[in-house]
Scaffold this motif. Structure first.
Motif, short mmCIF file in Angstrom:
data_model
loop_
_atom_site.label_atom_id
_atom_site.label_comp_id
_atom_site.label_asym_id
_atom_site.label_seq_id
_atom_site.Cartn_x
_atom_site.Cartn_y
_atom_site.Cartn_z
N THR A 158 58.47 55.46 29.36
CA THR A 158 57.74 56.35 30.25
C THR A 158 56.76 57.22 29.49
OG1 THR A 158 59.57 57.93 30.19
CG2 THR A 158 59.53 56.41 32.03
N THR A 218 55.22 56.43 26.64
CA THR A 218 54.10 55.56 26.25
C THR A 218 53.24 55.23 27.45
OG1 THR A 218 55.48 54.60 24.53
CG2 THR A 218 53.51 53.37 25.14
N GLU A 219 53.86 54.93 28.57
CA GLU A 219 53.13 54.59 29.78
C GLU A 219 52.26 55.77 30.25
OE1 GLU A 219 51.87 51.90 32.59
OE2 GLU A 219 53.24 51.54 30.93
N SER A 220 52.81 56.97 30.20
CA SER A 220 52.05 58.13 30.64
C SER A 220 50.88 58.41 29.69
CB SER A 220 52.94 59.37 30.75
OG SER A 220 53.39 59.78 29.48
N LEU A 224 49.28 56.11 27.91
CA LEU A 224 48.29 55.05 28.11
C LEU A 224 47.50 55.25 29.40
CD1 LEU A 224 50.25 51.92 26.91
CD2 LEU A 224 48.40 53.10 25.74
N THR A 225 48.16 55.63 30.46
CA THR A 225 47.44 55.81 31.73
C THR A 225 46.55 57.04 31.65
OG1 THR A 225 49.34 56.96 32.67
CG2 THR A 225 49.13 54.62 33.14
N ARG A 226 46.96 58.08 30.94
CA ARG A 226 46.12 59.27 30.80
C ARG A 226 44.86 58.93 30.01
NH1 ARG A 226 47.49 64.19 27.22
NH2 ARG A 226 49.21 62.82 26.76
N ASP A 227 45.01 58.13 28.94
CA ASP A 227 43.85 57.73 28.14
C ASP A 227 42.92 56.82 28.92
OD1 ASP A 227 44.74 59.23 26.04
OD2 ASP A 227 45.62 57.53 24.94
N ALA A 228 43.46 55.99 29.78
CA ALA A 228 42.65 55.07 30.58
C ALA A 228 41.83 55.83 31.61
CB ALA A 228 43.53 54.03 31.24
N ARG A 229 42.36 56.94 32.11
CA ARG A 229 41.64 57.71 33.13
C ARG A 229 40.47 58.47 32.54
NH1 ARG A 229 45.99 61.35 35.54
NH2 ARG A 229 47.45 60.29 34.20
#
Length: 44
Positions: free
Chosen positions: A32, A34-36, A38-43
């Protein structure tokens, strides 16, 4: 060291949830986090 491995395997056969719950909890925490990240960087 061999006694530890043998004891761990015997205990895991008797109560698998108690032995693997900390490992699963750590895995979920790492996943979780790592996922958070990665999604924050993608946004951005």
């Amino acid at each position: 060291m061999n006694d530890f491995v043998i004891g761990f395997l015997e205990g895991a056969k008797e109560t698998p949830r108690a032995y693997f719950a900390p490992i699963i909890a750590l895995w979920r925490l790492l996943y979780t986090t790592t996922e958070s990240l990665l999604t924050r960087d993608a946004r951005e």
